[in-house]
Design a protein around this motif. Structure first.
Motif, PDB file in Angstrom:
ATOM      1  N   GLY A  79       0.814  -1.211   0.000  1.00  0.00           N
ATOM      2  CA  GLY A  79       0.000   0.000   0.000  1.00  0.00           C
ATOM      3  C   GLY A  79       0.845   1.257   0.000  1.00  0.00           C
ATOM      4  N   LEU A  80       1.905   1.261   0.808  1.00  0.00           N
ATOM      5  CA  LEU A  80       2.815   2.411   0.837  1.00  0.00           C
ATOM      6  C   LEU A  80       3.524   2.583  -0.497  1.00  0.00           C
ATOM      7  CD1 LEU A  80       4.385   1.898   4.378  1.00  0.00           C
ATOM      8  CD2 LEU A  80       2.966   3.828   3.673  1.00  0.00           C
ATOM      9  N   ARG A  83       1.129   3.953  -3.099  1.00  0.00           N
ATOM     10  CA  ARG A  83       0.847   5.369  -2.832  1.00  0.00           C
ATOM     11  C   ARG A  83       1.998   6.253  -3.317  1.00  0.00           C
ATOM     12  NH1 ARG A  83      -3.006   7.790   0.286  1.00  0.00           N
ATOM     13  NH2 ARG A  83      -2.601   9.939   0.908  1.00  0.00           N
ATOM     14  N   GLU A  84       3.237   5.808  -3.078  1.00  0.00           N
ATOM     15  CA  GLU A  84       4.392   6.575  -3.552  1.00  0.00           C
ATOM     16  C   GLU A  84       4.429   6.633  -5.079  1.00  0.00           C
ATOM     17  OE1 GLU A  84       6.624   8.350  -1.765  1.00  0.00           O
ATOM     18  OE2 GLU A  84       5.338   7.889  -0.045  1.00  0.00           O
ATOM     19  N   ILE A  86       1.806   6.497  -7.062  1.00  0.00           N
ATOM     20  CA  ILE A  86       0.741   7.407  -7.502  1.00  0.00           C
ATOM     21  C   ILE A  86       1.183   8.856  -7.335  1.00  0.00           C
ATOM     22  CG2 ILE A  86      -1.590   8.235  -6.962  1.00  0.00           C
ATOM     23  CD1 ILE A  86      -2.349   5.307  -6.369  1.00  0.00           C
ATOM     24  N   LYS A  87       1.883   9.151  -6.258  1.00  0.00           N
ATOM     25  CA  LYS A  87       2.391  10.517  -6.063  1.00  0.00           C
ATOM     26  C   LYS A  87       3.297  10.939  -7.219  1.00  0.00           C
ATOM     27  CE  LYS A  87       2.435  10.659  -0.974  1.00  0.00           C
ATOM     28  NZ  LYS A  87       3.324  10.704   0.213  1.00  0.00           N
ATOM     29  N   PHE A  97      -4.872  15.556  -2.655  1.00  0.00           N
ATOM     30  CA  PHE A  97      -4.862  14.247  -3.300  1.00  0.00           C
ATOM     31  C   PHE A  97      -6.219  14.059  -3.980  1.00  0.00           C
ATOM     32  CE2 PHE A  97      -4.140   9.642  -3.583  1.00  0.00           C
ATOM     33  CZ  PHE A  97      -2.755   9.599  -3.733  1.00  0.00           C
ATOM     34  N   CYS A 122      -5.123  -1.060  -2.339  1.00  0.00           N
ATOM     35  CA  CYS A 122      -5.523   0.078  -3.177  1.00  0.00           C
ATOM     36  C   CYS A 122      -6.099   1.211  -2.341  1.00  0.00           C
ATOM     37  CB  CYS A 122      -6.526  -0.379  -4.228  1.00  0.00           C
ATOM     38  SG  CYS A 122      -5.816  -1.457  -5.499  1.00  0.00           S
ATOM     39  N   ARG A 123      -6.897   0.865  -1.362  1.00  0.00           N
ATOM     40  CA  ARG A 123      -7.486   1.912  -0.514  1.00  0.00           C
ATOM     41  C   ARG A 123      -6.407   2.577   0.347  1.00  0.00           C
ATOM     42  NH1 ARG A 123     -12.498   1.566  -1.936  1.00  0.00           N
ATOM     43  NH2 ARG A 123     -13.513  -0.450  -2.264  1.00  0.00           N
ATOM     44  N   ALA A 124      -5.445   1.788   0.827  1.00  0.00           N
ATOM     45  CA  ALA A 124      -4.339   2.361   1.593  1.00  0.00           C
ATOM     46  C   ALA A 124      -3.504   3.304   0.738  1.00  0.00           C
ATOM     47  CB  ALA A 124      -3.459   1.246   2.153  1.00  0.00           C
ATOM     48  N   ALA A 125      -3.479   3.043  -0.568  1.00  0.00           N
ATOM     49  CA  ALA A 125      -2.717   3.888  -1.496  1.00  0.00           C
ATOM     50  C   ALA A 125      -3.471   5.145  -1.889  1.00  0.00           C
ATOM     51  CB  ALA A 125      -2.357   3.091  -2.747  1.00  0.00           C
ATOM     52  N   GLY A 126      -4.730   5.262  -1.447  1.00  0.00           N
ATOM     53  CA  GLY A 126      -5.511   6.456  -1.754  1.00  0.00           C
ATOM     54  C   GLY A 126      -6.479   6.294  -2.904  1.00  0.00           C
TER      55      GLY A 126
END
Length: 337
Positions: A79-80, A83-84, A86-87, A97, A122-126
């Motif tokens: 998840g982390l 998320r990185e 996606i950033k 976001f 996926c949810r943890a990634a935003g």
């Protein structure tokens, strides 16, 4: 709030992100590096930069590869990592976001718990809205196969962690399975072979480079490649020339097992579909399909035509990207789940 639609493929080897209007905007190794205990979640590097650190890290740096054998095994780290990633694709001047909707490729034959893990990651990634579609169906879309027809084709996706096989019909999977044979397993076996034959210890990344450069399923291939590592006996730096015949000896049994699995899937199909497969052949994608001699070996063992493509590693993510713009086909696929 702004809404962003993306397509995501979280593979054992690589994670890819597709953005409408821009195509594939990210494809990086599925690797994350933490400073200290991974549970502290202090991210030091991701993707390409994290992969470069493998085998070279100080004691307080931990490298995590959160996907193994095609499925998520470290959900928090994954998840982390996502998320990185996606950033990285967001505009540099973004303030908030965005609300993200995503089509996410998943392996064939996941259990309910494994599917839930993908949703949680996926949810943890935003990602606020997740639509999961099997990788083999996405590959079929990426290949422009007629997956809506009564025999949409057979796709074999040989990835880094696993191989997925499916016969498709009417936008669904008629017969399919996943087997835990992939590129990373072959890399480890090749590294072990080099250690045994040449008394030379090399890393799996080096073994992968050898396989990619001179890998062949032809026993009489005379190609060779020089590699460096540590001599197991002297503990000093050493080198050796690894041959294509060496690679063939190591990897051919794995491809034979994949061919056996494909044959089993075809045999489970209704006779009408088997007849269509005889006419159309099968399509092999994924990084593992790039090895020389695969088409000939599979054709001889299966008795059907075998098709490979120029960029097999991108079929899944390109198919997911196409579905972002074809809501009708996406709905047909979801109705078959």
């Amino acid at each position: 709030m702004a809404v962003m639609e993306i397509a995501v493929e979280i593979g054992t080897g690589f994670t890819s992100i597709y953005l409408p209007g821009n195509g594939i905007v990210l494809r990086e190794p599925t690797v994350i590096a933490f400073l200290g205990d991974p549970r502290a979640k202090r991210v030091q590097a991701v993707g390409v930069q994290a992969e470069k650190m493998i085998g070279k890290t100080p004691e307080r740096t931990a490298i995590v590869e959160p996907v193994a054998d095609g499925v998520i095994v470290h959900a928090d780290a994954c998840g982390l990592l996502l998320r990185e990633f996606i950033k990285k694709i967001l505009p540099q001047n973004y303030v908030f976001f965005p609300r993200i909707k995503a089509i996410v490729g998943i392996p064939t034959g996941l259990s309910l718990a494994e599917r839930t893990a993908y949703e949680d990651v996926c949810r943890a990634a935003g990602i606020a809205d997740v639509t999961m579609v099997e990788n083999v169906l996405l590959a079929g879309v990426g290949l422009d196969l007629p997956i809506r027809s009564a025999c949409g084709g057979v796709v074999v996706n040989i990835g880094a962690g696993a191989t997925e096989i499916a016969a498709m019909s009417l936008a669904g999977v008629v017969s399919g399975c996943g087997v835990t044979i992939g590129g990373k397993m072959m890399d480890k076996a090749l590294a072990d072979f080099i250690a045994g034959k040449y008394d030379l210890k090399v890393g799996e990344i080096t073994a992968r480079k050898v396989k990619d450069a001179i890998g062949s399923l032809f026993a009489n291939d005379t190609s060779e490649m020089g590699v460096s590592g540590r001599n197991i006996t002297t503990k000093n730096t050493g080198s050796a020339y690894v041959t294509a015949a060496d690679v063939c000896e190591v990897v051919k049994p794995y491809y034979a097992r994949i061919a056996d699995a494909v044959e089993s899937i075809i045999n489970m199909c209704p006779p009408e579909i088997v007849g269509e497969i005889d006419n159309r052949g099968i399509y092999v994608v994924g990084g593992g399909s790039k090895i020389l001699g695969l088409e000939q070996m599979f054709a001889e063992r299966l008795g059907v035509g075998v098709h490979t493509v120029e960029e097999p590693s991108y079929c899944v993510i390109l198919g997911a990207g196409k579905l972002l713009g074809d809501k009708e086909l996406l709905q047909e696929i979801l109705l078959q789940k």
